[in-house]
Design an enzyme around this catalytic site. Sequence first.
Site, PDB file in Angstrom:
ATOM      1  CD1 TRP A   1      33.273 -20.355  72.329  1.00 11.24           C
ATOM      2  CD2 TRP A   1      34.316 -18.215  72.995  1.00 11.24           C
ATOM      3  NE1 TRP A   1      33.215 -20.107  73.558  1.00 11.24           N
ATOM      4  CE2 TRP A   1      33.988 -18.831  74.218  1.00 11.24           C
ATOM      5  CE3 TRP A   1      35.113 -17.251  73.119  1.00 11.24           C
ATOM      6  CZ2 TRP A   1      34.314 -18.388  75.305  1.00 11.24           C
ATOM      7  CZ3 TRP A   1      35.440 -16.728  74.374  1.00 11.24           C
ATOM      8  CH2 TRP A   1      35.025 -17.336  75.277  1.00 11.24           C
TER       9      TRP A   1
ATOM     10  CG  HIS B   1      35.906 -25.527  60.936  1.00 10.04           C
ATOM     11  ND1 HIS B   1      34.561 -25.558  60.150  1.00 10.04           N
ATOM     12  CD2 HIS B   1      35.231 -26.178  62.141  1.00 10.04           C
ATOM     13  CE1 HIS B   1      33.524 -25.434  60.978  1.00 10.04           C
ATOM     14  NE2 HIS B   1      33.949 -26.024  62.142  1.00 10.04           N
TER      15      HIS B   1
ATOM     16  CD  GLU C   1      33.960 -30.015  62.895  1.00 10.87           C
ATOM     17  OE1 GLU C   1      33.089 -29.821  63.980  1.00 10.87           O
ATOM     18  OE2 GLU C   1      33.900 -29.122  62.402  1.00 10.87           O
TER      19      GLU C   1
ATOM     20  CB  SER D   1      24.211 -30.747  65.589  1.00 10.71           C
ATOM     21  OG  SER D   1      23.827 -29.749  64.706  1.00 10.71           O
TER      22      SER D   1
HETATM   23  P1  PGA Z   1      28.188 -26.905  65.918  1.00  9.53           P
HETATM   24  O1  PGA Z   1      29.487 -26.779  65.203  1.00  9.53           O
HETATM   25  O2  PGA Z   1      28.525 -27.519  67.101  1.00  9.53           O
HETATM   26  O3  PGA Z   1      27.609 -25.291  66.052  1.00  9.53           O
HETATM   27  O4  PGA Z   1      27.525 -27.779  64.888  1.00  9.53           O
HETATM   28  C1  PGA Z   1      30.489 -27.490  65.372  1.00  9.53           C
HETATM   29  C2  PGA Z   1      31.821 -26.965  64.549  1.00  9.53           C
HETATM   30  O5  PGA Z   1      31.627 -26.352  63.287  1.00  9.53           O
HETATM   31  O6  PGA Z   1      32.935 -26.961  64.958  1.00  9.53           O
END
Ligand code: PGA
Length: 227
Positions: free
Chosen positions: A9, A97, A154, A191
């Site tokens: 979130w 992250h 990511e 995404s």
């Molecule tokens: P997103 O974010 O699904 O909005 O691209 C993923 C994340 O940053 O963990």
Amino acid sequence: MKKLIIANWKSNKNIETAEKWLGEFSEQVELFSLDLSKLTVVIAPPSPLLATVFDAQIEHVLVGVQDLSPFSSGSYTGAVSVRNLQGLGVEYAIVGHSERRRHFSESHADVANKVVQAIDAGITPVVCIDDEYLTEQARAIDPEARKKCVVAYEPLEAIGSGDFQPPAEVEPIVARIKDEFGNVPVIYGGSVDEENVSDYLKIADGVLVGGASLKVKSFMGLIEQAL
Ligand code: PGA
């Protein structure tokens, strides 16, 4: 292994909007008789909303944090340590992250320390790794600790942009990550939505979902596809 779906979130929601989300989510799980036990679903709210998520007591939904202190406890103003989380029932911790690495100047060493904190506390670290610095980010973590991680791959440009990385390009990177970490679960983030989630679940062990986890409708759509 069950597929892992983590809702991140980020810094969104307050008590009111979180309660509304949780209420609607529970209602829909019941309405559509969804068997969430087939997946590992984790909600990672902002820390002040952890109690709100626990209070909702949604069956088969686990709770995670979005970050951890690299220190166990003590004089570290503002940091949430594993000691502070003790007894709550947090099972996963997202660490490293790219938004933390970028906006809060977290170093590879900080992330490595967070991983150790989580493991020592019995919390599974979900280490975020990007495309550019994959090798350095991985090797900063102790080899023994690496084997106990979940890795979230990511790619930077895919986060929050709608510009997801095609699964065919993600697949070889999942293999590279397994070379560095051992045969740990590797999930994809960037995404992910209800349209593309099934494709990622064919080549990865789960997904880390930001934007699409904020509205019940989009998150529910994603869960239905994953089941
Ligand atoms: P997103 O974010 O699904 O909005 O691209 C993923 C994340 O940053 O963990």
